[in-house]
Write an enzyme that holds these catalytic residues in place. Structure first.
Site, PDB file in Angstrom:
ATOM      1  CE  LYS A 185      -2.157  -1.097   3.797  1.00 27.24           C
ATOM      2  NZ  LYS A 185      -1.435  -2.619   4.312  1.00 27.24           N
ATOM      3  NE  ARG A 243      -4.251  -1.328  10.322  1.00 23.66           N
ATOM      4  CZ  ARG A 243      -3.225  -0.808   9.769  1.00 23.66           C
ATOM      5  NH1 ARG A 243      -3.233   0.388   9.127  1.00 23.66           N
ATOM      6  NH2 ARG A 243      -2.130  -1.596   9.793  1.00 23.66           N
ATOM      7  NE  ARG A 273       7.321  -1.894   6.417  1.00 26.76           N
ATOM      8  CZ  ARG A 273       6.043  -2.092   6.269  1.00 26.76           C
ATOM      9  NH1 ARG A 273       5.469  -1.785   5.362  1.00 26.76           N
ATOM     10  NH2 ARG A 273       5.668  -2.600   7.322  1.00 26.76           N
ATOM     11  NE  ARG A 311       6.171   0.140  10.501  1.00 28.39           N
ATOM     12  CZ  ARG A 311       4.900  -0.285   9.648  1.00 28.39           C
ATOM     13  NH1 ARG A 311       4.816   0.449   8.517  1.00 28.39           N
ATOM     14  NH2 ARG A 311       4.259  -0.736  10.391  1.00 28.39           N
ATOM     15  NE  ARG A 369       2.242  -4.768  11.420  1.00 27.99           N
ATOM     16  CZ  ARG A 369       3.251  -4.321  10.859  1.00 27.99           C
ATOM     17  NH1 ARG A 369       4.677  -4.816  11.389  1.00 27.99           N
ATOM     18  NH2 ARG A 369       3.270  -3.488   9.652  1.00 27.99           N
TER      19      ARG A 369
HETATM   20  P1  ADP Z   1       2.175  -1.682   3.123  1.00 27.23           P
HETATM   21  O1  ADP Z   1       2.338  -0.167   3.163  1.00 27.23           O
HETATM   22  O2  ADP Z   1       1.000  -2.557   2.558  1.00 27.23           O
HETATM   23  O3  ADP Z   1       2.696  -2.515   4.714  1.00 27.23           O
HETATM   24  P2  ADP Z   1       4.787  -1.703   1.791  1.00 27.23           P
HETATM   25  O4  ADP Z   1       4.343  -0.760   0.645  1.00 27.23           O
HETATM   26  O5  ADP Z   1       5.522  -0.898   3.025  1.00 27.23           O
HETATM   27  O6  ADP Z   1       3.510  -2.335   2.534  1.00 27.23           O
HETATM   28  O7  ADP Z   1       5.562  -2.733   1.272  1.00 27.23           O
HETATM   29  C1  ADP Z   1       6.182  -3.724   2.099  1.00 27.23           C
HETATM   30  C2  ADP Z   1       7.584  -4.177   1.615  1.00 27.23           C
HETATM   31  O8  ADP Z   1       7.428  -4.966   0.390  1.00 27.23           O
HETATM   32  C3  ADP Z   1       8.534  -2.999   1.540  1.00 27.23           C
HETATM   33  O9  ADP Z   1       9.859  -3.292   1.751  1.00 27.23           O
HETATM   34  C4  ADP Z   1       8.416  -3.036  -0.459  1.00 27.23           C
HETATM   35  O10 ADP Z   1       9.304  -2.293  -0.917  1.00 27.23           O
HETATM   36  C5  ADP Z   1       8.366  -4.195  -1.014  1.00 27.23           C
HETATM   37  N1  ADP Z   1       7.113  -4.306  -1.861  1.00 27.23           N
HETATM   38  C6  ADP Z   1       6.186  -3.769  -2.124  1.00 27.23           C
HETATM   39  N2  ADP Z   1       5.419  -3.837  -3.062  1.00 27.23           N
HETATM   40  C7  ADP Z   1       6.194  -5.152  -3.522  1.00 27.23           C
HETATM   41  C8  ADP Z   1       6.090  -5.937  -4.815  1.00 27.23           C
HETATM   42  N3  ADP Z   1       4.888  -5.931  -5.594  1.00 27.23           N
HETATM   43  N4  ADP Z   1       6.827  -7.107  -4.712  1.00 27.23           N
HETATM   44  C9  ADP Z   1       7.820  -7.242  -4.058  1.00 27.23           C
HETATM   45  N5  ADP Z   1       8.055  -6.461  -3.042  1.00 27.23           N
HETATM   46  C10 ADP Z   1       7.167  -5.422  -2.789  1.00 27.23           C
HETATM   47  P1  AMP Z   2       1.029   0.525   9.405  1.00 30.40           P
HETATM   48  O1  AMP Z   2       1.932   1.666   9.116  1.00 30.40           O
HETATM   49  O2  AMP Z   2      -0.312   0.979   8.596  1.00 30.40           O
HETATM   50  O3  AMP Z   2       1.632  -0.843   9.150  1.00 30.40           O
HETATM   51  O4  AMP Z   2       0.493   0.701  10.971  1.00 30.40           O
HETATM   52  C1  AMP Z   2       1.536   0.455  12.015  1.00 30.40           C
HETATM   53  C2  AMP Z   2       0.657   0.167  13.218  1.00 30.40           C
HETATM   54  O5  AMP Z   2      -0.369   1.371  13.549  1.00 30.40           O
HETATM   55  C3  AMP Z   2      -0.601  -0.880  13.314  1.00 30.40           C
HETATM   56  O6  AMP Z   2      -0.026  -2.227  13.440  1.00 30.40           O
HETATM   57  C4  AMP Z   2      -1.476  -0.394  14.328  1.00 30.40           C
HETATM   58  O7  AMP Z   2      -1.117  -0.527  15.626  1.00 30.40           O
HETATM   59  C5  AMP Z   2      -1.469   1.188  14.065  1.00 30.40           C
HETATM   60  N1  AMP Z   2      -2.623   1.639  13.093  1.00 30.40           N
HETATM   61  C6  AMP Z   2      -2.132   2.204  11.743  1.00 30.40           C
HETATM   62  N2  AMP Z   2      -3.326   2.566  11.227  1.00 30.40           N
HETATM   63  C7  AMP Z   2      -4.452   2.262  11.972  1.00 30.40           C
HETATM   64  C8  AMP Z   2      -5.888   2.381  11.917  1.00 30.40           C
HETATM   65  N3  AMP Z   2      -6.479   2.618  10.939  1.00 30.40           N
HETATM   66  N4  AMP Z   2      -6.529   1.782  12.879  1.00 30.40           N
HETATM   67  C9  AMP Z   2      -5.842   1.186  14.112  1.00 30.40           C
HETATM   68  N5  AMP Z   2      -4.748   1.216  14.295  1.00 30.40           N
HETATM   69  C10 AMP Z   2      -3.819   1.508  13.318  1.00 30.40           C
END
Ligand code: ADP
Ligand code: AMP
Length: 215
Positions: free
Chosen positions: A13, A88, A127, A161, A172
């Site tokens: 995302k 969420r 990541r 992170r 999660r």
């Molecule tokens: P989200 O925001 O949904 O938690 P991220 O966009 O941060 O996920 O993606 C998680 C990790 O996977 C990042 O390190 C990113 O570079 C990698 N990633 C994202 N999309 C892809 C894909 N289509 N193929 C392989 N790796 C990906």
């Molecule tokens: P994310 O960056 O989206 O992976 O979120 C990291 C953490 O923040 C999650 O595991 C939750 O603890 C909290 N969080 C982020 N967005 C939300 C949401 N919309 N509702 C509740 N908790 C959230």
């Protein structure tokens, strides 16, 4: 245009939102980023959220919906919003409807990134982001072109992170399955959900999303 990117942690995302920001001048509204900023600044919201986030559980609906409302108010009425990591829960989906209606905004697309859960732990544990500009990378799937230097801003400091560890990822994912996946039917009934194969290459995912935005 207002869109939601929906998918489990690690689905891509944030990666895709960053690309839409660059390509379309939209604004990424990531509640995760907002909460991490609050934790770093030590605000009352941050103090409340810190331990919950470390465990991988969800922060309360009221807190995140208030953050989203504030962010929307701080941006231009004509700027498109990409909701990343929000809503969420069903309660958040309901709040978002009210928040958008109050501001005369309409939700055009909910884009579901469909991914194989087995791939998510590897994605999340690999990541990292640029400490300067926040651009996202991956140890294996998206490395900086020049090792140790951010493609976007030239920064040389990167961060990971604290919740990107295997144990927290499992919590999660369980939270996603129990509370977030069930909100999809709300949007399916409205006919605004599109599915994208999130297992494809990052560029191919971007192309698929752009096709949806043009439709
Ligand atoms: P989200 O925001 O949904 O938690 P991220 O966009 O941060 O996920 O993606 C998680 C990790 O996977 C990042 O390190 C990113 O570079 C990698 N990633 C994202 N999309 C892809 C894909 N289509 N193929 C392989 N790796 C990906
Ligand atoms: P994310 O960056 O989206 O992976 O979120 C990291 C953490 O923040 C999650 O595991 C939750 O603890 C909290 N969080 C982020 N967005 C939300 C949401 N919309 N509702 C509740 N908790 C959230």
């Amino acid at each position: 245009m207002n869109i939601i990117l929906l998918g489990p942690p690690g689905a891509g995302k944030g990666t895709q939102a960053q690309r839409l920001v660059e390509g379309h001048g939209m604004r990424q509204l990531s509640t995760g980023d907002m909460l991490r900023a609050a934790v770093k600044a030590g605000t009352p919201v941050g103090l409340q959220a810190k331990a919950v986030m470390e465990r991988g559980e969800l922060v309360s609906d009221g807190i995140v919906s208030a953050l989203i409302g504030e962010e929307l108010d701080a941006m231009g009425a004509d700027t498109g919003a990409i909701f990343d990591g929000y809503p969420r829960t069903a309660a958040q989906a309901e709040s978002l409807d009210a928040i958008l209606a109050e501001r005369g905004r309409k939700l055009e697309h909910v884009i579901e990134l469909d991914v194989d859960e087995d791939a998510l732990v590897e994605r999340i544990t690999g990541r990292f982001t640029c400490a300067g500009c926040g651009k996202g990378y991956h140890d294996k799937f998206e490395q900086p072109r020049l090792a140790g230097t951010c493609d976007k801003c030239g920064g040389t400091e990167f961060k990971r992170r604290p919740d990107d560890n295997e144990e927290t990822v499992r919590t999660r994912l369980a939270e996603y399955r129990a509370k977030t996946a069930p909100i999809l039917p709300i949007y399916e009934e409205r006919g605004i959900v599109s599915r994208v194969n999130g297992m494809a290459d990052i560029d191919d995912v971007t192309r698929a999303i752009e096709r949806i935005l043009r439709s």
